[in-house]
Design an enzyme around this catalytic site. Structure first.
Site, mmCIF file in Angstrom:
data_model
loop_
_atom_site.group_PDB
_atom_site.id
_atom_site.type_symbol
_atom_site.label_atom_id
_atom_site.label_comp_id
_atom_site.label_asym_id
_atom_site.label_seq_id
_atom_site.Cartn_x
_atom_site.Cartn_y
_atom_site.Cartn_z
ATOM 1 N N CYS A 123 29.606 40.574 41.501
ATOM 2 C CA CYS A 123 29.638 39.167 41.109
ATOM 3 C C CYS A 123 30.683 38.419 41.944
ATOM 4 O O CYS A 123 31.837 38.830 42.021
ATOM 5 C CB CYS A 123 29.956 39.031 39.623
ATOM 6 S SG CYS A 123 28.544 39.508 38.615
ATOM 7 N N ARG B 282 38.838 40.156 34.025
ATOM 8 C CA ARG B 282 39.019 40.420 35.464
ATOM 9 C C ARG B 282 40.450 40.190 35.949
ATOM 10 O O ARG B 282 40.672 39.839 37.107
ATOM 11 C CB ARG B 282 38.042 39.597 36.331
ATOM 12 C CG ARG B 282 36.599 39.805 36.040
ATOM 13 C CD ARG B 282 36.134 41.257 36.254
ATOM 14 N NE ARG B 282 34.913 41.461 35.530
ATOM 15 C CZ ARG B 282 34.875 41.984 34.294
ATOM 16 N NH1 ARG B 282 35.953 42.414 33.691
ATOM 17 N NH2 ARG B 282 33.752 42.123 33.665
ATOM 18 N N GLU C 171 35.704 35.504 41.914
ATOM 19 C CA GLU C 171 36.142 36.833 41.490
ATOM 20 C C GLU C 171 36.452 37.658 42.748
ATOM 21 O O GLU C 171 37.407 38.425 42.786
ATOM 22 C CB GLU C 171 35.021 37.504 40.676
ATOM 23 C CG GLU C 171 35.404 38.872 40.147
ATOM 24 C CD GLU C 171 34.358 39.426 39.176
ATOM 25 O OE1 GLU C 171 33.750 38.644 38.413
ATOM 26 O OE2 GLU C 171 34.147 40.646 39.201
HETATM 27 C C1 LIG Z 1 27.415 46.580 43.853
HETATM 28 C C2 LIG Z 1 28.668 46.149 43.130
HETATM 29 C C3 LIG Z 1 28.670 46.051 41.752
HETATM 30 C C4 LIG Z 1 29.829 45.656 41.074
HETATM 31 N N1 LIG Z 1 29.803 45.555 39.712
HETATM 32 C C5 LIG Z 1 30.940 45.239 39.046
HETATM 33 C C6 LIG Z 1 30.963 45.192 37.619
HETATM 34 O O1 LIG Z 1 29.985 45.461 36.946
HETATM 35 N N2 LIG Z 1 32.127 44.854 37.007
HETATM 36 C C7 LIG Z 1 33.263 44.566 37.719
HETATM 37 O O2 LIG Z 1 34.307 44.293 37.107
HETATM 38 N N3 LIG Z 1 33.255 44.595 39.068
HETATM 39 C C8 LIG Z 1 32.135 44.913 39.749
HETATM 40 N N4 LIG Z 1 32.131 44.932 41.114
HETATM 41 C C9 LIG Z 1 33.355 44.571 41.837
HETATM 42 C C10 LIG Z 1 34.267 45.774 42.101
HETATM 43 O O3 LIG Z 1 33.570 46.966 41.870
HETATM 44 C C11 LIG Z 1 35.516 45.739 41.217
HETATM 45 O O4 LIG Z 1 36.221 44.524 41.323
HETATM 46 C C12 LIG Z 1 36.480 46.876 41.523
HETATM 47 O O5 LIG Z 1 37.489 46.868 40.555
HETATM 48 C C13 LIG Z 1 37.088 46.790 42.913
HETATM 49 O O6 LIG Z 1 37.890 47.931 43.123
HETATM 50 P P1 LIG Z 1 38.285 48.381 44.588
HETATM 51 O O7 LIG Z 1 39.043 49.632 44.517
HETATM 52 O O8 LIG Z 1 37.089 48.389 45.453
HETATM 53 O O9 LIG Z 1 39.271 47.209 45.019
HETATM 54 P P2 LIG Z 1 39.260 46.345 46.353
HETATM 55 O O10 LIG Z 1 38.006 45.575 46.453
HETATM 56 O O11 LIG Z 1 39.622 47.191 47.515
HETATM 57 O O12 LIG Z 1 40.451 45.351 46.033
HETATM 58 C C14 LIG Z 1 40.340 44.402 44.994
HETATM 59 C C15 LIG Z 1 41.745 43.900 44.655
HETATM 60 O O13 LIG Z 1 42.467 44.967 44.086
HETATM 61 C C16 LIG Z 1 43.690 45.161 44.797
HETATM 62 N N5 LIG Z 1 44.018 46.582 44.759
HETATM 63 C C17 LIG Z 1 43.276 47.628 45.173
HETATM 64 N N6 LIG Z 1 43.928 48.785 44.956
HETATM 65 C C18 LIG Z 1 45.118 48.452 44.402
HETATM 66 C C19 LIG Z 1 46.258 49.197 43.965
HETATM 67 N N7 LIG Z 1 46.316 50.531 44.051
HETATM 68 N N8 LIG Z 1 47.318 48.522 43.470
HETATM 69 C C20 LIG Z 1 47.296 47.182 43.353
HETATM 70 N N9 LIG Z 1 46.261 46.418 43.762
HETATM 71 C C21 LIG Z 1 45.185 47.048 44.272
HETATM 72 C C22 LIG Z 1 43.393 44.670 46.215
HETATM 73 O O14 LIG Z 1 44.588 44.325 46.903
HETATM 74 C C23 LIG Z 1 42.531 43.468 45.908
HETATM 75 O O15 LIG Z 1 43.334 42.360 45.566
HETATM 76 C C24 LIG Z 1 30.991 45.335 41.813
HETATM 77 C C25 LIG Z 1 30.985 45.449 43.206
HETATM 78 C C26 LIG Z 1 29.845 45.855 43.870
HETATM 79 C C27 LIG Z 1 29.868 45.979 45.378
#
Ligand SMILES: Cc1cc2nc3c(=O)[nH]c(=O)nc-3n(C[C@H](O)[C@H](O)[C@H](O)COP(=O)(O)OP(=O)(O)OC[C@H]3O[C@@H](n4cnc5c(N)ncnc54)[C@H](O)[C@@H]3O)c2cc1C
Length: 313
Positions: free
Chosen positions: A227, A179, A308
């Site tokens: 998570c 992560r 996380e």
């Molecule tokens: C129902 C559900 C299930 C999930 N299952 C999983 C799973 O199985 N495995 C897992 O790893 N995660 C899981 N997650 C968590 C999530 O999907 C991941 O962490 C995902 O990578 C978040 O991406 P995001 O674009 O939504 O980022 P955001 O939530 O918008 O941001 C997360 C972080 O990334 C940074 N960020 C976003 N875009 C950029 C960019 N372009 N450049 C630099 N930094 C950036 C943000 O500033 C922040 O610090 C789950 C979430 C949900 C709601």
């Protein structure tokens, strides 16, 4: 009350011509669908517009954040005093394929990309089926799970530093950890993935299988960030690991399933998920439950769980 920074931001941002929403409801744009607002939410249309925003923020000492699809983010009710950048616009949602190398911009939706690449007969991304994310957010978090992580097939990441410098980081200089990554630049712009050729219908079946597995194991339809806590570090190879427990099990064994504060609750399906009600949801309740779980697990089993989920501000 709208952010006190808005009157300062308007004359700075207006001349840039960058699409901007003031007093933006960013909490509602997360998967919790609740939380505070941002002084300004900006949609730069190019690397040069992003550079303008970074310079402007740097010159005036304005905090700057980047929002992905909000699937790993909790915005407290107080909201964010500063500029939030979103790449959720057409210029950041493109990809090309050349000799099995997929080049994709950071704003592209991961789940959509998984379906697209499966259709094209390109294998590699299907282990990530069911993970909601933008490509930038997925790389930042090295999203993954039981079946694999996004970092595995990445051969290049393009970033922008806090000073606005572009860098293309090659595979050999990238490290993908649990992560997290070794990328220090705050803005991920684009990435290359080296994928392998495969039968599209087999790939589609694999995507469905992995998605179904995830749907059965996790409360995917709840308003959560997936998570909440990272699993504790695995014991070194060869060490006695009979006592190793993932975060969800530690929370469950601390009798916290169903624990509730206001509108937020530890899921009864998967203890590492903290979900918020659909009626009158309150982001600060989620933060209070997170805090309680961390303290209760520490007290009960002596392990300090690391979050996380990212909390703003
Ligand atoms: C129902 C559900 C299930 C999930 N299952 C999983 C799973 O199985 N495995 C897992 O790893 N995660 C899981 N997650 C968590 C999530 O999907 C991941 O962490 C995902 O990578 C978040 O991406 P995001 O674009 O939504 O980022 P955001 O939530 O918008 O941001 C997360 C972080 O990334 C940074 N960020 C976003 N875009 C950029 C960019 N372009 N450049 C630099 N930094 C950036 C943000 O500033 C922040 O610090 C789950 C979430 C949900 C709601």
């Amino acid at each position: 009350m709208p952010s006190t920074l808005i009157p300062q931001l308007k004359p700075l941002l207006a001349p840039t011509g960058i699409r901007t929403l003031y007093d933006a409801p960013i909490g509602e744009m997360t998967w919790y669908k609740t939380g505070g607002r941002a002084s300004a939410l900006c949609y730069p249309a190019s690397e040069s517009e992003l550079y303008s925003l970074i310079s402007l923020a740097g010159n005036h000492n304005i905090p700057i954040y980047i929002l992905g699809s909000g699937a790993n983010l909790l915005v407290l009710n107080q909201g964010v005093q500063g500029i939030v950048i979103s790449l959720d616009s057409p210029p950041w949602k493109t990809y090309t394929v050349n000799n099995n190398v997929l080049t994709v911009k950071a704003g592209y939706d991961l789940m959509k990309l998984i379906h697209e690449t499966a259709k094209l007969g390109l294998a590699g991304l299907e282990p990530l089926a069911g993970i909601p994310a933008s490509i930038g957010g997925a790389i930042c978090m090295n999203a993954g799970g039981t079946f694999g992580e996004i970092g595995t097939h990445i051969t290049r990441v393009r970033t922008m530093s806090a000073a606005g410098q572009i860098q293309d980081i090659a595979k050999d200089d990238l490290q993908f950890k649990y992560r997290s990554t070794n990328i220090t630049d705050p803005f991920i712009l684009e990435a290359d993935f080296l994928l392998t050729s495969a039968d599209p219908s087999a790939l589609r079946a694999k995507v469905k299988e992995i998605f179904d597995y995830k749907k059965n194991a996790q409360p995917m339809a709840d308003r959560s960030a997936g998570c909440t806590f990272k699993n504790p570090p695995q014991p070194p190879e060869g060490a006695q690991c009979a006592t190793y427990k993932p975060a969800g099990q530690l929370i469950d064994e601390s009798n916290l399933k169903g624990f509730r504060i206001g509108t937020a609750e530890v899921s009864t399906v998967h203890a590492n998920f903290i979900a918020v009600d659909r009626d009158n949801p309150n982001a600060d309740d989620v933060a209070a439950v997170i805090d309680h779980v961390q303290k209760a697990v520490l007290e009960k089993v002596g392990i300090q769980l690391q979050r996380e989920v990212i909390i703003w501000p």
